[in-house]
Design a protein around this motif. Sequence first.
Motif, mmCIF file in Angstrom:
data_model
loop_
_atom_site.group_PDB
_atom_site.id
_atom_site.type_symbol
_atom_site.label_atom_id
_atom_site.label_comp_id
_atom_site.label_asym_id
_atom_site.label_seq_id
_atom_site.Cartn_x
_atom_site.Cartn_y
_atom_site.Cartn_z
ATOM 1 N N VAL A 34 0.863 -1.188 0.000
ATOM 2 C CA VAL A 34 0.000 0.000 0.000
ATOM 3 C C VAL A 34 0.896 1.233 0.000
ATOM 4 O O VAL A 34 1.736 1.396 0.888
ATOM 5 N N LEU A 35 0.705 2.094 -0.990
ATOM 6 C CA LEU A 35 1.415 3.362 -1.066
ATOM 7 C C LEU A 35 0.481 4.470 -0.586
ATOM 8 O O LEU A 35 -0.667 4.557 -1.023
ATOM 9 N N ILE A 36 0.984 5.316 0.314
ATOM 10 C CA ILE A 36 0.187 6.423 0.861
ATOM 11 C C ILE A 36 0.780 7.724 0.346
ATOM 12 O O ILE A 36 1.891 8.111 0.719
ATOM 13 N N SER A 37 0.057 8.401 -0.530
ATOM 14 C CA SER A 37 0.489 9.686 -1.082
ATOM 15 C C SER A 37 -0.186 10.803 -0.286
ATOM 16 O O SER A 37 -1.379 10.740 0.008
ATOM 17 N N HIS A 38 0.580 11.831 0.049
ATOM 18 C CA HIS A 38 0.035 12.905 0.888
ATOM 19 C C HIS A 38 0.643 14.235 0.494
ATOM 20 O O HIS A 38 1.783 14.295 0.037
ATOM 21 N N PRO A 39 -0.092 15.335 0.656
ATOM 22 C CA PRO A 39 0.478 16.664 0.409
ATOM 23 C C PRO A 39 1.601 16.960 1.399
ATOM 24 O O PRO A 39 1.642 16.402 2.501
ATOM 25 N N HIS A 40 2.503 17.844 1.012
ATOM 26 C CA HIS A 40 3.567 18.260 1.915
ATOM 27 C C HIS A 40 2.974 18.794 3.214
ATOM 28 O O HIS A 40 2.049 19.595 3.217
ATOM 29 N N GLY A 41 3.517 18.355 4.336
ATOM 30 C CA GLY A 41 3.047 18.816 5.626
ATOM 31 C C GLY A 41 2.028 17.903 6.269
ATOM 32 O O GLY A 41 1.742 18.039 7.461
ATOM 33 N N ASP A 42 1.461 16.970 5.516
ATOM 34 C CA ASP A 42 0.473 16.055 6.078
ATOM 35 C C ASP A 42 1.107 14.750 6.544
ATOM 36 O O ASP A 42 0.456 13.696 6.562
ATOM 37 N N GLU A 43 2.366 14.808 6.924
ATOM 38 C CA GLU A 43 3.056 13.608 7.397
ATOM 39 C C GLU A 43 2.363 12.941 8.585
ATOM 40 O O GLU A 43 2.346 11.710 8.665
ATOM 41 N N PRO A 44 1.782 13.700 9.554
ATOM 42 C CA PRO A 44 1.124 13.018 10.676
ATOM 43 C C PRO A 44 0.038 12.040 10.236
ATOM 44 O O PRO A 44 -0.043 10.920 10.755
ATOM 45 N N TRP A 45 -0.801 12.466 9.284
ATOM 46 C CA TRP A 45 -1.842 11.546 8.800
ATOM 47 C C TRP A 45 -1.229 10.354 8.071
ATOM 48 O O TRP A 45 -1.635 9.202 8.292
ATOM 49 N N ALA A 46 -0.246 10.604 7.224
ATOM 50 C CA ALA A 46 0.366 9.512 6.465
ATOM 51 C C ALA A 46 1.038 8.511 7.394
ATOM 52 O O ALA A 46 0.906 7.283 7.222
ATOM 53 N N HIS A 47 1.758 8.997 8.388
ATOM 54 C CA HIS A 47 2.451 8.086 9.302
ATOM 55 C C HIS A 47 1.472 7.283 10.143
ATOM 56 O O HIS A 47 1.707 6.102 10.429
ATOM 57 N N ARG A 92 4.811 8.788 0.468
ATOM 58 C CA ARG A 92 5.520 9.754 -0.383
ATOM 59 C C ARG A 92 4.725 11.052 -0.422
ATOM 60 O O ARG A 92 3.496 11.041 -0.498
ATOM 61 N N PRO A 93 5.417 12.196 -0.340
ATOM 62 C CA PRO A 93 4.721 13.478 -0.429
ATOM 63 C C PRO A 93 4.654 13.960 -1.873
ATOM 64 O O PRO A 93 5.395 13.495 -2.741
ATOM 65 N N TRP A 94 3.738 14.880 -2.115
ATOM 66 C CA TRP A 94 3.718 15.551 -3.406
ATOM 67 C C TRP A 94 3.238 16.987 -3.197
ATOM 68 O O TRP A 94 2.630 17.301 -2.169
ATOM 69 N N ALA A 95 3.561 17.848 -4.128
ATOM 70 C CA ALA A 95 3.237 19.274 -4.018
ATOM 71 C C ALA A 95 1.997 19.577 -4.839
ATOM 72 O O ALA A 95 2.060 19.627 -6.073
ATOM 73 N N PRO A 152 2.251 -0.012 -6.722
ATOM 74 C CA PRO A 152 1.875 -0.849 -5.582
ATOM 75 C C PRO A 152 0.581 -1.588 -5.869
ATOM 76 O O PRO A 152 -0.083 -1.363 -6.890
ATOM 77 N N ASP A 153 0.210 -2.472 -4.962
ATOM 78 C CA ASP A 153 -1.079 -3.156 -5.108
ATOM 79 C C ASP A 153 -2.243 -2.180 -4.918
ATOM 80 O O ASP A 153 -3.268 -2.280 -5.587
ATOM 81 N N HIS A 154 -2.067 -1.249 -3.963
ATOM 82 C CA HIS A 154 -3.125 -0.297 -3.644
ATOM 83 C C HIS A 154 -2.469 1.047 -3.316
ATOM 84 O O HIS A 154 -1.353 1.097 -2.784
ATOM 85 N N GLU A 155 -3.195 2.117 -3.608
ATOM 86 C CA GLU A 155 -2.692 3.449 -3.275
ATOM 87 C C GLU A 155 -3.777 4.225 -2.544
ATOM 88 O O GLU A 155 -4.947 4.225 -2.949
ATOM 89 N N LEU A 156 -3.391 4.866 -1.453
ATOM 90 C CA LEU A 156 -4.279 5.747 -0.705
ATOM 91 C C LEU A 156 -3.768 7.179 -0.873
ATOM 92 O O LEU A 156 -2.587 7.458 -0.640
ATOM 93 N N ILE A 157 -4.649 8.089 -1.255
ATOM 94 C CA ILE A 157 -4.281 9.485 -1.442
ATOM 95 C C ILE A 157 -4.997 10.306 -0.363
ATOM 96 O O ILE A 157 -6.224 10.314 -0.293
#
Length: 804
Positions: A70-83, A99-102, A116-121
Amino acid sequence: MRRNSRGKRRLDQVLAVTGAAVAAGALAGVRFVGGWAQFLVICLLAAGTGLGAYSGNSLRARAAGTPPQVLISHPHGDEPWAHWVAWRLRRIGYLTSTRPWAPAEQLVPPPPEVAPDHELIIVSRALDDTPHPTEHTRVARARGKSVLALVTTHHDPPLTRWAGCEVLTLAGRTADDAAATIDARLHQAGAVPLPEYTASHVVGEVEPRYPALGPLVTNFDRRAVSHFAARREELALLRAVLGTVNVSGGGRTCAIHGLSGIGKTRLALEYARRYEDLFDVIWRVEAAHAPTARASLLALAHRLQDLRDQQTGARAQHEDRDPEQTLQHLLSNELPRTRALLIYDGAEDDSTIRQLLPDTGNGGQVLITSVNPVWQRSAPHHRIALEAFTAEEAVSFLRNESGIDDEAGLAKIVDRLGRLPLALEPAAASLRDEPDIDAYLQALDLPSQVDPSARAETSPSGAPAWIHSFNQAETKDALAGLLLRLCAFLAPQGIPSYFFEADRQRTDLLPRPLAEGVVQPSRDRRIKDTARNSSLLTGEAKLVMHTQVQAVIREEMPEAEQTFHAAAAVCLVNGWFPEDPEQESTWPQCVELLPHARVVLDHCGRLGVVDENTSTLLQSMGEYFRVQGDRTEAERLLMDALRQRENLWGRQNSLVANTLVSLSRLKVLSAELPEARSFAEDALKIRLRLDGDRDPRTLESRMQLGRVLRELGDFDGASEAAAQTLLRLRRLSETDPVKIADGLCDLGLVRWRQGRLGEALDLHREALQLLERAPGDGEPARRNRTAFVHQALGLALLDSHDLE
């Protein structure tokens, strides 16, 4: 596992061959069974083949020992939710990566290098101020790979699709519910986690805090932030600046500067409200006055220590640390390791707060709001200059807020009032109430007492709007006008709503008409709703009235009326300010009320108001700053209190003696012992003349004199004072074991300094016995005393060579 897997594969083969044979025969005209029955057989065989293949794939994945990726993509600064999401999924058998993205550069996350098998954004508030993906903008992913968008905040209307992806809303869910919902949705997409799989880095790892819970420690009231209808671009810029900095690891300090009333504080508080789930600490510092800012940071240090004590189950010992050491430890060690947002609101210049800024790190952020644009030292890389609205923006703001579409008429209001948000908000509020533009423009031309040239802090363009809104509110409800007048003499931010609540049983501190109004629930609601509807007063638990609005309301009053309201305001603040600032339990309320105490005393000084409330408030503030180690500010306040009390009642007064004792204690801390002795002797003479030799207050003055003499090395004088004090404490009709323990400890210290170690040991042991038997041994102040006696006893034992 192998046997089951092999059997499933054979079943797959049988079902596939049988299904193919039946289908081929049907196409060739061979009828195995009649009509609909043959069609049903074909469908069942096809379904069985598909289920068998799915089951086989799952078993093969289990046999291979590889969990779903599972890949978790998140905006910059949203590391708490991703972690947090990654940790929860890893714990139940998924293999995760983040992984972050802008979003400012790409509306949707780019395709990953390895699918990945699955991706969560994660779709959070970070995307609120970026253009939403259109129906033609879709997340491009490999066939057979599932993509799911996780929405962490409420949206109106609710999101159902985002960039072509299904949306799963986590807002309003508990941590367990959110994790279970994500897991269930991944199951529907074909993911089969391996519960027996536990990544090595999960073992023993502490679960990240669920971001939706908000900050652990805060003095920020999100309800104090009214609707945010403007400055969207500036908010996005602020987010981009601080978000980018979080990733690069450089400085995280940003200064927001601009004219008074342009929306600096509103922007900073909206940023805090919108992104509160990204921080463990959100703390607003009243930065216009350095001693008040220092006190606020010390309060934060104590809150963090209390939090650690709750988590570990240990008792707090941080009160033994010198306040200056506590402050430096907070700024240099604690905050750099914490995801903290500090807002230094209303700072005057760089030199005022530079020594009070933390070393940012690990996601910590600092916002400074000021009218001063020079912040090169404190914020060398990031400064945002807020500008007034353009004419088009101002008209659009009025149209959206008032609901009136007459752009030509609204443009006339903008020409009359200017383009500051603070001037336009009350105009919009008035137009919502009475949507007559011509009548409103005529009302703005009514004569006023305000002379714009007399005070630089007032706005010549905004003043008519504020005066009109104030007059409207007072016409609707005279008590709403009285409430607004009273708030005009307090600090602009953080006015406690409990000042005006009947259930707190302190309505006696309010002017009589207002006190009689707030005790009636329906009347109380009408008063506060009328004041808020004027847009001059905002907030719920903590009320807000801008400093320019306060200045205009004050200037509309004649001097006699200003004097009356200043006296009423100082009575209100003094009544709520804790009577004993030495008690640690009172410190949070002291910090909350310090800005209001400082502002109202300034008004009283300007208007010549000197009474018991002003002198008592000065005394209490001085005591608080003495306890917190700010000796300069404490001396200034206590000397002002002494002068006021001597002017009011003369030198021979009990309250004067109280101030003299406080000054003596302060001078001991500053090592100015001759002055400390002079103050203590004067206090004792006044007490003996007014109260006699056996009054508890006289004994307190004598005890203080003995301590000063001990520090001066006059052990005979100190011994006499301590012995007399202890003797009279024992003879009081109502004995206080804690006070007697203090007397025993004082005499024990003198005996130790005299070399009479046996007597010193006996005195300290008796003091300990009294403290252990006295009620309230769990209170911080009692633990302080006990620790001090233990220390004194240890020194005496060491000198007596009793090392055990």
